[in-house]
Design a protein around this motif. Structure first.
Motif, PDB file in Angstrom:
ATOM      1  N   GLU A   1      -6.696  -3.033   5.357  1.00  0.00           N
ATOM      2  CA  GLU A   1      -7.184  -4.404   5.533  1.00  0.00           C
ATOM      3  C   GLU A   1      -7.067  -5.170   4.217  1.00  0.00           C
ATOM      4  O   GLU A   1      -7.280  -4.615   3.143  1.00  0.00           O
ATOM      5  N   HIS A   2      -6.736  -6.461   4.307  1.00  0.00           N
ATOM      6  CA  HIS A   2      -6.547  -7.269   3.108  1.00  0.00           C
ATOM      7  C   HIS A   2      -7.869  -7.784   2.541  1.00  0.00           C
ATOM      8  O   HIS A   2      -8.189  -8.969   2.597  1.00  0.00           O
TER       9      HIS A   2
ATOM     10  N   HIS B   1     -11.264  -4.996  -2.470  1.00  0.00           N
ATOM     11  CA  HIS B   1     -11.785  -3.654  -2.743  1.00  0.00           C
ATOM     12  C   HIS B   1     -10.959  -2.576  -2.043  1.00  0.00           C
ATOM     13  O   HIS B   1     -10.538  -1.596  -2.668  1.00  0.00           O
ATOM     14  N   LEU B   2     -10.718  -2.750  -0.751  1.00  0.00           N
ATOM     15  CA  LEU B   2      -9.986  -1.738   0.012  1.00  0.00           C
ATOM     16  C   LEU B   2      -8.529  -1.640  -0.433  1.00  0.00           C
ATOM     17  O   LEU B   2      -7.978  -0.545  -0.582  1.00  0.00           O
ATOM     18  N   PHE B   3      -7.916  -2.799  -0.646  1.00  0.00           N
ATOM     19  CA  PHE B   3      -6.506  -2.830  -1.037  1.00  0.00           C
ATOM     20  C   PHE B   3      -6.299  -2.168  -2.398  1.00  0.00           C
ATOM     21  O   PHE B   3      -5.432  -1.306  -2.561  1.00  0.00           O
ATOM     22  N   PHE B   4      -7.126  -2.562  -3.375  1.00  0.00           N
ATOM     23  CA  PHE B   4      -6.916  -2.007  -4.713  1.00  0.00           C
ATOM     24  C   PHE B   4      -7.353  -0.553  -4.795  1.00  0.00           C
ATOM     25  O   PHE B   4      -6.803   0.222  -5.578  1.00  0.00           O
ATOM     26  N   ARG B   5      -8.297  -0.162  -3.972  1.00  0.00           N
ATOM     27  CA  ARG B   5      -8.679   1.256  -3.959  1.00  0.00           C
ATOM     28  C   ARG B   5      -7.485   2.118  -3.556  1.00  0.00           C
ATOM     29  O   ARG B   5      -7.260   3.185  -4.136  1.00  0.00           O
ATOM     30  N   ARG B   6      -6.714   1.654  -2.574  1.00  0.00           N
ATOM     31  CA  ARG B   6      -5.529   2.410  -2.159  1.00  0.00           C
ATOM     32  C   ARG B   6      -4.520   2.507  -3.311  1.00  0.00           C
ATOM     33  O   ARG B   6      -3.842   3.525  -3.471  1.00  0.00           O
ATOM     34  N   ILE B   7      -4.433   1.442  -4.093  1.00  0.00           N
ATOM     35  CA  ILE B   7      -3.528   1.458  -5.249  1.00  0.00           C
ATOM     36  C   ILE B   7      -3.995   2.502  -6.262  1.00  0.00           C
ATOM     37  O   ILE B   7      -3.199   3.281  -6.789  1.00  0.00           O
ATOM     38  N   VAL B   8      -5.298   2.519  -6.536  1.00  0.00           N
ATOM     39  CA  VAL B   8      -5.837   3.491  -7.496  1.00  0.00           C
ATOM     40  C   VAL B   8      -5.636   4.913  -6.973  1.00  0.00           C
ATOM     41  O   VAL B   8      -5.299   5.827  -7.734  1.00  0.00           O
ATOM     42  N   GLU B   9      -5.825   5.109  -5.686  1.00  0.00           N
ATOM     43  CA  GLU B   9      -5.615   6.436  -5.097  1.00  0.00           C
ATOM     44  C   GLU B   9      -4.166   6.890  -5.271  1.00  0.00           C
ATOM     45  O   GLU B   9      -3.889   8.085  -5.407  1.00  0.00           O
TER      46      GLU B   9
ATOM     47  N   ASP C   1     -11.652 -13.572  -5.550  1.00  0.00           N
ATOM     48  CA  ASP C   1     -11.175 -14.201  -4.321  1.00  0.00           C
ATOM     49  C   ASP C   1      -9.693 -14.517  -4.487  1.00  0.00           C
ATOM     50  O   ASP C   1      -9.323 -15.452  -5.194  1.00  0.00           O
ATOM     51  N   VAL C   2      -8.853 -13.716  -3.868  1.00  0.00           N
ATOM     52  CA  VAL C   2      -7.407 -13.912  -4.008  1.00  0.00           C
ATOM     53  C   VAL C   2      -6.811 -14.357  -2.676  1.00  0.00           C
ATOM     54  O   VAL C   2      -7.289 -13.974  -1.610  1.00  0.00           O
ATOM     55  N   PRO C   3      -5.748 -15.162  -2.716  1.00  0.00           N
ATOM     56  CA  PRO C   3      -5.114 -15.635  -1.480  1.00  0.00           C
ATOM     57  C   PRO C   3      -4.261 -14.546  -0.836  1.00  0.00           C
ATOM     58  O   PRO C   3      -3.983 -13.509  -1.449  1.00  0.00           O
ATOM     59  N   SER C   4      -3.827 -14.794   0.382  1.00  0.00           N
ATOM     60  CA  SER C   4      -3.021 -13.809   1.115  1.00  0.00           C
ATOM     61  C   SER C   4      -1.703 -13.517   0.405  1.00  0.00           C
ATOM     62  O   SER C   4      -1.149 -12.420   0.529  1.00  0.00           O
ATOM     63  N   GLU C   5      -1.207 -14.499  -0.361  1.00  0.00           N
ATOM     64  CA  GLU C   5       0.049 -14.296  -1.091  1.00  0.00           C
ATOM     65  C   GLU C   5      -0.042 -13.123  -2.067  1.00  0.00           C
ATOM     66  O   GLU C   5       0.953 -12.450  -2.338  1.00  0.00           O
ATOM     67  N   PHE C   6      -1.236 -12.896  -2.588  1.00  0.00           N
ATOM     68  CA  PHE C   6      -1.414 -11.789  -3.532  1.00  0.00           C
ATOM     69  C   PHE C   6      -1.033 -10.464  -2.890  1.00  0.00           C
ATOM     70  O   PHE C   6      -0.291  -9.663  -3.468  1.00  0.00           O
ATOM     71  N   TYR C   7      -1.527 -10.235  -1.678  1.00  0.00           N
ATOM     72  CA  TYR C   7      -1.270  -8.970  -0.995  1.00  0.00           C
ATOM     73  C   TYR C   7       0.213  -8.819  -0.646  1.00  0.00           C
ATOM     74  O   TYR C   7       0.783  -7.730  -0.784  1.00  0.00           O
ATOM     75  N   ASP C   8       0.833  -9.918  -0.222  1.00  0.00           N
ATOM     76  CA  ASP C   8       2.255  -9.874   0.134  1.00  0.00           C
ATOM     77  C   ASP C   8       3.123  -9.582  -1.088  1.00  0.00           C
ATOM     78  O   ASP C   8       3.992  -8.697  -1.061  1.00  0.00           O
TER      79      ASP C   8
END
Length: 200
Positions: free
Chosen positions: A126-127, A130-138, A163-170
């Motif tokens: 999910e975008h 916390h969840l997104f960056f945790r996967r990166i750290v893992e 607070d980051v926009p959707s573009e960050f995740y893409d």
């Protein structure tokens, strides 16, 4: 008193209670309700404080049994981080800088060690930051980094909002898929550092 200050004060009250009671590994802590009544705070503050203590490795929650002490040493990490929480502006700045440095390091390691399986694991989450960056750290395959990041981020969220926009995740996903460390760090600096705001 703000919600974050209540949470931090509750954290230290429980920590002091553990020390004063001389609780040892395996000893059971009072329930959330009992702690809330004893400390005269809301159960939500107790719950957050217990979660922080669990992330630090002090306690563990066993479903249907309660919360228990875990084996521990001097818990220098607690003292170190606690001294930086909700103190002066310089301490807050140092906390931010430390978190940003660790996250940059995690990004570089994750890029270097990225596999197709790890990327899919990141892409499917999910975008939320916390969840997104945790996967990166893992994806760094470094358990110590993960544990330090979890503790830092947990405290950090009570002082700041990212607070980051959707573009960050893409854009970050594209950089990670290409294993381009320079691009990943550039995306991080462009979106995360510029969208960090003080949580009032």
């Amino acid at each position: 008193m703000t919600t974050s200050k209540v949470y931090i004060e509750t954290f230290w009250q429980i920590h002091r209670m553990i020390e004063e009671a001389g609780l040892q590994p395996g000893d059971r802590l009072p329930s959330e309700r009992e702690l809330a009544e004893r400390l005269q705070v809301g159960r939500s503050s107790v719950r957050e404080a217990l979660r922080a203590l669990e992330l630090l490795g002090l306690i563990e929650t066993r479903r249907g049994e309660g919360t228990f002490m875990k084996p521990f040493g001097e818990h220098q990490l607690i003292q170190l981080l606690g001294s930086f929480i909700l103190q002066g502006n310089r301490e807050k700045r140092d906390l931010v800088e430390t978190k940003l440095l660790i996250e940059r390091t995690c990004l570089q390691l994750a890029c270097e060690r990225m596999t197709e399986e790890k990327f899919e694991h990141i892409a499917q989450v999910e975008h939320t930051y916390h969840l997104f960056f945790r996967r990166i750290v893992e994806a760094t395959d470094n358990y110590l980094l993960l544990r330090i990041w979890l503790v830092l981020h947990d405290f950090f969220e009570h002082v700041y909002t990212i607070d980051v926009p959707s573009e960050f995740y893409d854009e970050m996903s594209q950089a990670l898929q290409k294993k381009c460390c320079v691009e990943a760090v550039a995306v991080y600096e462009r979106y995360v550092m510029q969208n960090m705001s003080k949580d009032k």
